[in-house]
Motif scaffolding. Structure first.
Motif, PDB file in Angstrom:
ATOM      1  N   LEU A 117      34.235  36.403  34.381  1.00 25.95           N
ATOM      2  CA  LEU A 117      35.312  37.297  33.970  1.00 25.95           C
ATOM      3  C   LEU A 117      36.327  36.556  33.098  1.00 25.95           C
ATOM      4  N   ALA A 118      36.635  35.323  33.459  1.00 25.82           N
ATOM      5  CA  ALA A 118      37.588  34.537  32.669  1.00 25.82           C
ATOM      6  C   ALA A 118      37.027  34.245  31.279  1.00 25.82           C
ATOM      7  N   GLU A 119      35.743  33.922  31.228  1.00 28.90           N
ATOM      8  CA  GLU A 119      35.104  33.630  29.942  1.00 28.90           C
ATOM      9  C   GLU A 119      35.160  34.834  29.019  1.00 28.90           C
ATOM     10  N   GLY A 120      34.790  35.997  29.538  1.00 35.55           N
ATOM     11  CA  GLY A 120      34.804  37.197  28.709  1.00 35.55           C
ATOM     12  C   GLY A 120      36.215  37.632  28.341  1.00 35.55           C
ATOM     13  N   SER A 121      37.132  37.535  29.293  1.00 35.19           N
ATOM     14  CA  SER A 121      38.512  37.959  29.045  1.00 35.19           C
ATOM     15  C   SER A 121      39.168  37.133  27.947  1.00 35.19           C
ATOM     16  N   ALA A 122      38.763  35.868  27.819  1.00 36.62           N
ATOM     17  CA  ALA A 122      39.335  35.006  26.778  1.00 36.62           C
ATOM     18  C   ALA A 122      38.982  35.508  25.380  1.00 36.62           C
ATOM     19  N   ARG A 123      37.895  36.268  25.265  1.00 34.69           N
ATOM     20  CA  ARG A 123      37.476  36.807  23.968  1.00 34.69           C
ATOM     21  C   ARG A 123      37.814  38.295  23.822  1.00 34.69           C
ATOM     22  N   LEU A 140      41.701  46.817  23.934  1.00 37.55           N
ATOM     23  CA  LEU A 140      40.892  47.422  24.990  1.00 37.55           C
ATOM     24  C   LEU A 140      41.694  47.668  26.255  1.00 37.55           C
ATOM     25  N   GLY A 141      42.826  47.000  26.403  1.00 36.68           N
ATOM     26  CA  GLY A 141      43.615  47.141  27.618  1.00 36.68           C
ATOM     27  C   GLY A 141      43.010  46.363  28.771  1.00 36.68           C
TER      28      GLY A 141
END
Length: 346
Positions: A204-210, A215-216
């Motif tokens: 989740l952290a990896e994806g959230s960084a991008r 998108l909110g």
């Protein structure tokens, strides 16, 4: 937190929809309709849209291999239209057993296909002329692969919204990271709030960084069986058969995503035993082998004080939508349980 509910795909659909108005009045926020290899979800979602007023509706899930990307987008826009902007597009890859066994389509490149499909859908909803040159989808079709007469087209109708929420079903590390990066929502299965940070936190952290800020916040949709009271403990066992099916039989040995998830939760030996029993045909024994601790940790079943504590555990794990399956045998009590949960979630 929102409160959602999954409709069963194993029968009794019309009867369930008859009481959806009662659930809507009790505080239900969103209803998900699965597809699996049962009736298609679209006809049922349209039926629900006509029978409800406030309730959000979502596919839970449409399999990415069973429709062209543009048809998926057209379908989502159509459901959003007939529901006055209440639809969310839930999609996922499913697994080889269903995709190759029931649809006769090769199960390949699920992550890359998902990313391309979401990009194409958003082009359609923005009413752009759809042009996509990806590794798995080429729109328009290149001349050397067809008649050469294809040309870029845009959706005739004006969608209610140019950004329909996409909820991505995912449990693998790379797929979860992609959900956090490009989707409005993430739908895991067998969500364990106490293990979520350990199992899914890095992805989740990896994806959230991008993630695009437009998108909110990522809507995390966790599902759990629900029953509230001092006399409901035995209802926990109702989930045994389903967990045994997924952990033991939903996929081949060495390629069962749900078995892998149970192992990541710390149940390596138990997951292996469930699979061995299930694949050998001992389904009842496989169900009996599902750990009681796992059943309890992924359920909202128990006295009101206990369920309230677990709701807070889900909240602390980042859950924003609780998708529940009321399991009391009494229909009046099922409705009351949902009302109590809504109060706790709010």
């Amino acid at each position: 937190m929102r409160v959602g509910m999954m409709l069963s795909y194993s029968g009794g659909f019309k009867e369930t929809v008859e009481v959806l108005g009662d659930y809507e009045r009790a505080g239900l926020d969103i209803v998900f309709v699965p597809e699996a290899y049962s009736y298609d979800a679209i006809s049922q979602l349209g039926f629900i849209a006509a029978r409800t007023e406030r309730l959000e509706i979502a596919s839970g899930i449409l399999q990415i291999y069973t429709r062209t990307p543009t048809l998926t987008a057209m379908t989502a826009a159509g459901l959003d239209y007939v529901s006055d902007g209440r639809f969310s597009l839930g999609i996922g890859a499913s697994g080889p057993q269903v995709i190759e066994g029931f649809h006769g389509v090769s199960y390949d490149a699920p992550l890359a296909r998902t990313r391309e499909i979401i990009d194409i859908c958003r082009q359609v909803w923005r009413r752009e002329k759809v042009v996509h040159d990806g590794g798995h989808y080429q729109i328009p079709l290149p001349a050397d692969r067809g008649t050469g007469l294809g040309k870029p087209l845009k959706l005739i109708n004006h969608p209610v919204r140019e950004r329909i929420p996409v909820i991505l079903a995912a449990i693998g590390p790379k797929n979860v990271a992609m959900a956090a990066e490009i989707a409005e929502g993430w739908l895991p299965i067998f969500f364990h709030p106490d293990k979520a940070g350990e199992v899914w936190g890095p992805s989740l952290a990896e994806g959230s960084a991008r993630r695009d800020p437009a998108l909110g916040q990522l809507d995390i949709v966790a599902q759990a069986p629900l029953a509230i009271g001092d006399d409901v403990d035995g209802l926990i066992d109702l989930a045994r058969t389903r967990l045994a099916l997924y952990i033991g039989g939903m996929g081949a040995r060495g390629r069962n995503f749900y078995n892998n998830l149970a192992r990541r939760y710390g149940y390596e030996a138990e997951a292996a035993r469930i699979q061995d029993l299930y694949l050998a045909g001992y389904k009842e024994e496989a169900a009996a082998a599902v750990p009681a601790a796992l059943l309890r940790d992924i359920s909202l079943i128990g006295p009101a004080s206990y369920v309230a504590e677990r709701v807070e555990a889900y909240r602390a794990a980042g859950v924003t939508t609780l998708k529940v399956n009321p399991v009391s045998p009494n229909p009046v009590r099922r409705l009351a349980d949902l009302g109590k949960l809504k109060a706790m979630a709010s």
